[in-house]
Design a protein around this motif. Structure first.
Motif, PDB file in Angstrom:
ATOM      1  N   ARG A   1       0.852  -1.195   0.000  1.00  0.00           N
ATOM      2  CA  ARG A   1       0.000   0.000   0.000  1.00  0.00           C
ATOM      3  C   ARG A   1       0.890   1.248   0.000  1.00  0.00           C
ATOM      4  NH1 ARG A   1      -5.368  -0.295   2.477  1.00  0.00           N
ATOM      5  NH2 ARG A   1      -6.082  -2.447   2.393  1.00  0.00           N
ATOM      6  N   TYR A   2       0.728   2.058  -1.022  1.00  0.00           N
ATOM      7  CA  TYR A   2       1.503   3.292  -1.159  1.00  0.00           C
ATOM      8  C   TYR A   2       0.565   4.495  -1.034  1.00  0.00           C
ATOM      9  CZ  TYR A   2       5.555   0.701  -2.967  1.00  0.00           C
ATOM     10  OH  TYR A   2       6.625  -0.143  -3.113  1.00  0.00           O
ATOM     11  N   PHE A   3       0.862   5.370  -0.100  1.00  0.00           N
ATOM     12  CA  PHE A   3       0.145   6.641   0.030  1.00  0.00           C
ATOM     13  C   PHE A   3       1.022   7.690  -0.636  1.00  0.00           C
ATOM     14  CE2 PHE A   3      -1.278  10.563   1.790  1.00  0.00           C
ATOM     15  CZ  PHE A   3      -2.566  10.392   2.292  1.00  0.00           C
ATOM     16  N   ILE A   4       0.520   8.333  -1.682  1.00  0.00           N
ATOM     17  CA  ILE A   4       1.315   9.298  -2.443  1.00  0.00           C
ATOM     18  C   ILE A   4       0.603  10.646  -2.438  1.00  0.00           C
ATOM     19  CG2 ILE A   4       2.364   9.856  -4.666  1.00  0.00           C
ATOM     20  CD1 ILE A   4       2.306   6.888  -5.348  1.00  0.00           C
ATOM     21  N   THR A   5       1.294  11.678  -1.997  1.00  0.00           N
ATOM     22  CA  THR A   5       0.738  13.023  -2.129  1.00  0.00           C
ATOM     23  C   THR A   5       1.154  13.589  -3.486  1.00  0.00           C
ATOM     24  OG1 THR A   5       2.635  14.188  -1.149  1.00  0.00           O
ATOM     25  CG2 THR A   5       0.943  13.362   0.371  1.00  0.00           C
ATOM     26  N   GLY A   6       0.224  14.276  -4.143  1.00  0.00           N
ATOM     27  CA  GLY A   6       0.538  14.910  -5.426  1.00  0.00           C
ATOM     28  C   GLY A   6       0.316  14.015  -6.627  1.00  0.00           C
ATOM     29  N   THR A   7      -0.678  13.133  -6.591  1.00  0.00           N
ATOM     30  CA  THR A   7      -0.893  12.197  -7.706  1.00  0.00           C
ATOM     31  C   THR A   7      -1.513  12.844  -8.937  1.00  0.00           C
ATOM     32  OG1 THR A   7      -2.868  11.489  -6.497  1.00  0.00           O
ATOM     33  CG2 THR A   7      -0.961  10.009  -6.463  1.00  0.00           C
TER      34      THR A   7
ATOM     35  N   PHE B   1      -3.360  11.606  -2.743  1.00  0.00           N
ATOM     36  CA  PHE B   1      -3.858  12.800  -2.056  1.00  0.00           C
ATOM     37  C   PHE B   1      -3.378  14.018  -2.831  1.00  0.00           C
ATOM     38  CE2 PHE B   1      -4.077  16.117   1.109  1.00  0.00           C
ATOM     39  CZ  PHE B   1      -5.127  15.753   1.955  1.00  0.00           C
ATOM     40  N   ASP B   2      -4.306  14.859  -3.290  1.00  0.00           N
ATOM     41  CA  ASP B   2      -3.917  16.015  -4.103  1.00  0.00           C
ATOM     42  C   ASP B   2      -4.882  17.176  -3.870  1.00  0.00           C
ATOM     43  OD1 ASP B   2      -1.951  16.167  -6.835  1.00  0.00           O
ATOM     44  OD2 ASP B   2      -3.435  17.756  -6.609  1.00  0.00           O
ATOM     45  N   GLY B   3      -4.334  18.381  -3.868  1.00  0.00           N
ATOM     46  CA  GLY B   3      -5.133  19.576  -3.620  1.00  0.00           C
ATOM     47  C   GLY B   3      -5.771  20.176  -4.850  1.00  0.00           C
TER      48      GLY B   3
ATOM     49  N   THR C   1      -7.460  -0.379  -8.055  1.00  0.00           N
ATOM     50  CA  THR C   1      -6.716  -0.282  -6.794  1.00  0.00           C
ATOM     51  C   THR C   1      -6.250   1.151  -6.503  1.00  0.00           C
ATOM     52  OG1 THR C   1      -4.740  -1.007  -8.005  1.00  0.00           O
ATOM     53  CG2 THR C   1      -5.942  -2.675  -6.741  1.00  0.00           C
ATOM     54  N   PHE C   2      -6.799   2.125  -7.248  1.00  0.00           N
ATOM     55  CA  PHE C   2      -6.476   3.531  -6.984  1.00  0.00           C
ATOM     56  C   PHE C   2      -7.644   4.211  -6.289  1.00  0.00           C
ATOM     57  CE2 PHE C   2      -6.635   8.062  -8.337  1.00  0.00           C
ATOM     58  CZ  PHE C   2      -5.478   8.488  -7.701  1.00  0.00           C
ATOM     59  N   ARG C   3      -7.307   4.970  -5.253  1.00  0.00           N
ATOM     60  CA  ARG C   3      -8.322   5.739  -4.530  1.00  0.00           C
ATOM     61  C   ARG C   3      -7.839   7.178  -4.387  1.00  0.00           C
ATOM     62  NH1 ARG C   3      -9.190   5.117   1.909  1.00  0.00           N
ATOM     63  NH2 ARG C   3     -10.186   7.140   2.267  1.00  0.00           N
ATOM     64  N   PRO C   4      -8.595   8.151  -4.922  1.00  0.00           N
ATOM     65  CA  PRO C   4      -8.181   9.547  -4.786  1.00  0.00           C
ATOM     66  C   PRO C   4      -8.843  10.237  -3.596  1.00  0.00           C
ATOM     67  CG  PRO C   4      -9.921   9.395  -6.414  1.00  0.00           C
ATOM     68  CD  PRO C   4      -9.716   8.000  -5.869  1.00  0.00           C
TER      69      PRO C   4
END
Length: 335
Positions: A2-8, A30-32, A54-57
């Motif tokens: 499981r990878y949590f990535i900010t700025g996808t 996670f992206d603004g 398997t992607f969740r925004p």
């Protein structure tokens, strides 16, 4: 994993997330969705990632600590890769507060949440800009980087220092990696390659700063993604300390690593490569160096190679062609 990535929804985060999803991992992005540049481009990137089940925004700002914590808590990542930031050297001269909020407050929130949830490996995106106009080349991670020329660079170096303190105090494994002029398909519109190609297609002048005398250690996006994934598997610790060139702290599991190939190219060589790929000359407008610019970047890849066994290798001819082909296919969707 499981990878949590900010700025996808950003350039690098999109490519990294897509590679991990293709490899069968789960990714929470996670992206603004900030309007620093085209939201159409950011939305198109996220739409591409949404094709993977398997992607969740999660859409939110790094400054929103409660939302960030809720996302991390519910996802329980093995690795947290913090790429989101207010980017751009020149924009930091116009709106420094955006860099304070995102790059310092937002990064502190990431550190706090990773500590609270005992994330297995925290990875942070820094920049070659921290080296300033260091006269010694190639830039080695063990070189001093205490004279940033822009507030952007200052916030990134500050993030590195905050991270070191957390690694020491809380024994958190943290790797900070410094990027060197990343380019490729789905890139940022404020970067030189995007601007040059767009202007040439529209038969406009391209603005070449520093009278074309600058050089950059260009890194193709696929090489960068390979290096990030490689480093995610190398937990900073005494068992992998590299003699003489390592930045592994003696105070905690913290390391800084360059991600660059160590093969800088002159700006005019870069322009000539674009001209060759596009089959037409550019209308060149030569301008003086801009405030905050550095004359050159030049990575030492020695530590990266020692830790992962490889370094960025893809040449400008291949990388520029890949970008131009992508842009010609997508320009109507994103401009």
């Amino acid at each position: 994993m499981r990878y949590f990535i900010t700025g996808t929804a950003g350039f690098i985060g999109f490519h990294l997330a897509r590679r991990l999803l293709e490899d069968g991992h789960e990714v929470l992005g996670f992206d603004g969705m900030t309007p620093y540049y085209s939201l159409r481009l950011k939305e198109a990137r996220h739409a591409g990632l949404a094709q993977f089940p398997t992607f969740r925004p999660v859409i939110g700002m790094l400054e929103d600590k409660a939302l960030l914590e809720e996302a991390v808590s519910s996802f329980k990542p093995d690795v947290l890769i913090h790429l989101a930031a207010q980017a751009g050297v020149r924009y930091s001269l116009e709106n420094p507060k955006a860099y304070l909020d995102s790059n310092l407050v937002g990064s502190w929130n990431i550190l706090e949440i990773a500590r609270a949830h005992q994330v297995g490996h925290l990875m942070l995106a820094s920049t070659s800009s921290v080296y300033g106009s260091n006269p010694d080349v190639p830039f080695r991670e063990i070189d001093k980087a205490d004279e940033p020329l822009t507030f952007y660079a200052a916030t990134k170096k500050s993030m590195e220092l905050m991270a070191h303190s957390y690694a020491h105090l809380h024994k958190m494994p943290i790797t900070a990696f410094r990027f060197f002029t990343v380019y490729g398909p789905w890139g940022r519109p404020d970067m030189a390659l995007f601007k040059f190609v767009k202007a040439m297609i529209e038969d406009r002048e391209i603005e070449i700063y520093g009278e074309g005398k600058m050089s950059r250690d260009f890194t193709y996006i696929d090489d960068l993604v390979n290096s990030i994934i490689d480093l995610s598997k190398v937990f900073p610790g005494e068992e992998n300390r590299v003699p003489e060139i390592d930045t592994l702290s003696h105070q905690g599991p913290f390391r800084v690593v360059n991600i660059g190939g160590g093969q800088p190219a002159g700006l005019l060589d870069f322009v000539e490569t674009i001209e060759k790929v596009m089959g037409k000359p550019a209308k060149r407008k030569m301008l003086p160096m801009q405030k905050g610019d550095v004359p050159r970047t030049f990575a030492s890849p020695d530590l990266l190679v020692a830790l992962t066994g490889r370094k960025p290798e893809i040449g400008l001819d291949v990388g520029v062609k890949a970008f131009v082909d992508w842009y010609l296919d997508h320009r109507n969707e994103i401009d």
